[in-house]
Design an enzyme around this catalytic site. Structure first.
Site, PDB file in Angstrom:
ATOM      1  N   GLN A 105       0.727  -1.248   0.118  1.00 45.90           N
ATOM      2  CA  GLN A 105       0.114   0.056  -0.050  1.00 45.90           C
ATOM      3  C   GLN A 105       0.854   1.088  -0.080  1.00 45.90           C
ATOM      4  OE1 GLN A 105      -3.805  -0.729   2.775  1.00 45.90           O
ATOM      5  NE2 GLN A 105      -1.759  -1.795   3.582  1.00 45.90           N
ATOM      6  N   HIS A 123      -1.325   1.272  -4.255  1.00 43.44           N
ATOM      7  CA  HIS A 123      -1.681   2.817  -4.199  1.00 43.44           C
ATOM      8  C   HIS A 123      -1.076   3.800  -5.109  1.00 43.44           C
ATOM      9  CE1 HIS A 123      -3.911   1.745  -0.025  1.00 43.44           C
ATOM     10  NE2 HIS A 123      -4.391   1.271  -1.112  1.00 43.44           N
ATOM     11  N   CYS A 131      -0.363  14.207 -15.810  1.00 42.54           N
ATOM     12  CA  CYS A 131      -1.247  15.158 -16.341  1.00 42.54           C
ATOM     13  C   CYS A 131      -2.937  14.809 -15.757  1.00 42.54           C
ATOM     14  CB  CYS A 131      -1.322  15.729 -17.384  1.00 42.54           C
ATOM     15  SG  CYS A 131      -2.489  16.603 -17.958  1.00 42.54           S
ATOM     16  N   CYS A 134      -4.861  15.074 -19.776  1.00 42.75           N
ATOM     17  CA  CYS A 134      -4.307  14.101 -20.678  1.00 42.75           C
ATOM     18  C   CYS A 134      -3.693  12.806 -20.200  1.00 42.75           C
ATOM     19  CB  CYS A 134      -3.664  15.032 -21.832  1.00 42.75           C
ATOM     20  SG  CYS A 134      -1.905  15.300 -21.415  1.00 42.75           S
TER      21      CYS A 134
HETATM   22  N1  APR Z   1       6.741  -2.746  12.200  1.00 45.57           N
HETATM   23  C1  APR Z   1       5.510  -3.004  11.779  1.00 45.57           C
HETATM   24  N2  APR Z   1       4.204  -2.521  11.993  1.00 45.57           N
HETATM   25  C2  APR Z   1       4.636  -1.124  12.525  1.00 45.57           C
HETATM   26  C3  APR Z   1       5.538  -0.634  12.706  1.00 45.57           C
HETATM   27  C4  APR Z   1       6.853  -1.425  12.915  1.00 45.57           C
HETATM   28  N3  APR Z   1       8.023  -0.822  13.206  1.00 45.57           N
HETATM   29  N4  APR Z   1       5.367   0.582  13.250  1.00 45.57           N
HETATM   30  C5  APR Z   1       3.965   0.748  13.189  1.00 45.57           C
HETATM   31  N5  APR Z   1       3.479  -0.249  12.708  1.00 45.57           N
HETATM   32  C6  APR Z   1       1.853  -0.580  12.481  1.00 45.57           C
HETATM   33  C7  APR Z   1       1.052   0.301  13.243  1.00 45.57           C
HETATM   34  O1  APR Z   1       0.834  -0.534  14.266  1.00 45.57           O
HETATM   35  C8  APR Z   1      -0.301   0.368  12.316  1.00 45.57           C
HETATM   36  O2  APR Z   1      -1.028  -0.885  12.359  1.00 45.57           O
HETATM   37  O3  APR Z   1       1.723   0.037  11.080  1.00 45.57           O
HETATM   38  C9  APR Z   1       0.394   0.107  10.856  1.00 45.57           C
HETATM   39  C10 APR Z   1       0.548   1.302  10.095  1.00 45.57           C
HETATM   40  O4  APR Z   1      -1.159   1.869   9.707  1.00 45.57           O
HETATM   41  P1  APR Z   1      -1.222   3.030   8.988  1.00 45.57           P
HETATM   42  O5  APR Z   1      -0.586   4.276   9.622  1.00 45.57           O
HETATM   43  O6  APR Z   1      -2.817   3.126   8.903  1.00 45.57           O
HETATM   44  O7  APR Z   1      -0.777   2.766   7.567  1.00 45.57           O
HETATM   45  P2  APR Z   1      -1.649   1.986   6.608  1.00 45.57           P
HETATM   46  O8  APR Z   1      -2.041   0.828   7.124  1.00 45.57           O
HETATM   47  O9  APR Z   1      -0.343   1.579   5.341  1.00 45.57           O
HETATM   48  O10 APR Z   1      -2.635   2.674   5.495  1.00 45.57           O
HETATM   49  C11 APR Z   1      -3.310   2.285   4.712  1.00 45.57           C
HETATM   50  O11 APR Z   1      -4.260   4.392   4.288  1.00 45.57           O
HETATM   51  O12 APR Z   1      -3.992   6.485   4.368  1.00 45.57           O
HETATM   52  C12 APR Z   1      -4.035   5.534   3.442  1.00 45.57           C
HETATM   53  O13 APR Z   1      -3.518   5.414   1.480  1.00 45.57           O
HETATM   54  C13 APR Z   1      -3.053   5.450   2.601  1.00 45.57           C
HETATM   55  O14 APR Z   1      -1.788   3.367   2.084  1.00 45.57           O
HETATM   56  C14 APR Z   1      -2.189   4.022   3.160  1.00 45.57           C
HETATM   57  C15 APR Z   1      -3.598   3.228   3.746  1.00 45.57           C
HETATM   58 ZN    ZN Z   2      -1.744  17.147 -20.146  1.00 46.94          ZN
END
Ligand code: APR
Ligand code: ZN
Length: 256
Positions: A105, A123, A131, A134
């Site tokens: 993601q 993602h 753009c 286009c």
């Molecule tokens: N190792 C493993 N996991 C970890 C670590 C680590 N060192 N540090 C934090 N985490 C965990 C947190 O506990 C949490 O569950 O990583 C997770 C991060 O969650 P989010 O911040 O929600 O990120 P993500 O799950 O990738 O979000 C999904 O949401 O905002 C949109 O498009 C964006 O791709 C993103 C999607």
């Molecule tokens: Zn263009």
């Protein structure tokens, strides 16, 4: 002992097909902020103001500048041991004739830099822009000068003058068809599925571990904090990706 079970090691050693989902947590130890942790991006900014088309059209300079900032952050960081461990696991699985797919993601490009090859970016990627009108690829906008006014600093398409946007999937947008298709197929066929560093709150990515489980895979999560879907999985490995994954891959690929 290690925070993961002997069962997980054995299932990975026996696996013909391995699939992995990663989220921002695997890049946390590289210094890239996550979204929903206490110090995460969505604690400081509001996704409604930055990560959707309406916000972009309302204030293209702000949104282009924010992504330029995020691009700068990821250009200054390196993949960590967790990224490298997944690239090594991929080489081990494919080296013995198995199949491996990593669906991320993340838009930071760190898996690619760590050597992952069978990779889909669900993602999109910060490293590419196009753009809005286009679709022509465009150089990613640099951060506008601090004094840029609403129109002055905005980056536009050389071909048609349309607004330049990052190749990332914004809220409310469809994921790249082939990416989600490949990731779903890999989940449905996997013998073992690893969900690493994701809070599993954003679909369809968050549904992939369940696709794997319902198809009979052994599904484990690697996360210091159990995610929303942890209770549905076979195993919740409490730990940081940079610690757990190298130890796990060492146990799986090391000589018995
Ligand atoms: N190792 C493993 N996991 C970890 C670590 C680590 N060192 N540090 C934090 N985490 C965990 C947190 O506990 C949490 O569950 O990583 C997770 C991060 O969650 P989010 O911040 O929600 O990120 P993500 O799950 O990738 O979000 C999904 O949401 O905002 C949109 O498009 C964006 O791709 C993103 C999607
Ligand atoms: Zn263009």
């Amino acid at each position: 002992g290690p925070p993961f079970s002997d069962t997980l090691v054995r299932r990975l050693r026996q696996a013909r097909r391995v699939a992995v989902l990663t989220g921002a947590g695997i890049s946390a130890e590289s210094g890239v902020p996550t979204f929903r942790d206490p110090d995460g991006l969505w604690q400081r900014f509001r996704p409604e103001e930055l990560a959707n088309v309406e916000a972009f059209l309302a204030n293209p300079t702000l949104v282009q500048g924010w992504y330029a900032h995020r691009r700068q952050v990821v250009e200054d960081v390196e993949p960590n041991a967790g990224h490298y461990a997944l690239a090594e696991l991929e080489r081990w699985v494919t080296g013995r004739g198995g199949q491996f797919l990593l669906a991320t993601q993340n838009v930071d490009g760190l898996h690619e830099r760590a050597g992952s090859q069978n990779l889909v970016e669900l993602h999109g990627s910060l490293r590419r822009s196009h753009c809005l009108d286009c679709g022509a690829p465009a150089p990613p906008p640099t951060a506008p000068p601090a004094d840029a006014d609403g129109e002055g600093g905005v980056a536009r398409c050389a071909a048609c003058g349309g607004l330049v946007r990052p190749d990332v999937v914004w809220f409310g947008e469809m994921l790249p068809e082939d990416a989600i298709g490949r990731a779903t197929e890999a989940a449905a066929l996997a013998d073992v599925y690893l969900s690493v560093g994701t809070s599993a709150v954003v679909y369809p990515a968050a549904g992939l571990p369940q696709v794997a489980r319902q198809a009979g895979a052994y599904v484990a999560e690697v996360n210091p904090t159990p995610s929303d879907i942890a209770w549905r999985l076979d195993e919740q490995v409490p730990g940081r990706a940079g610690d757990v994954l190298p130890a796990l891959v060492e146990r799986v690929t090391g000589d018995e």
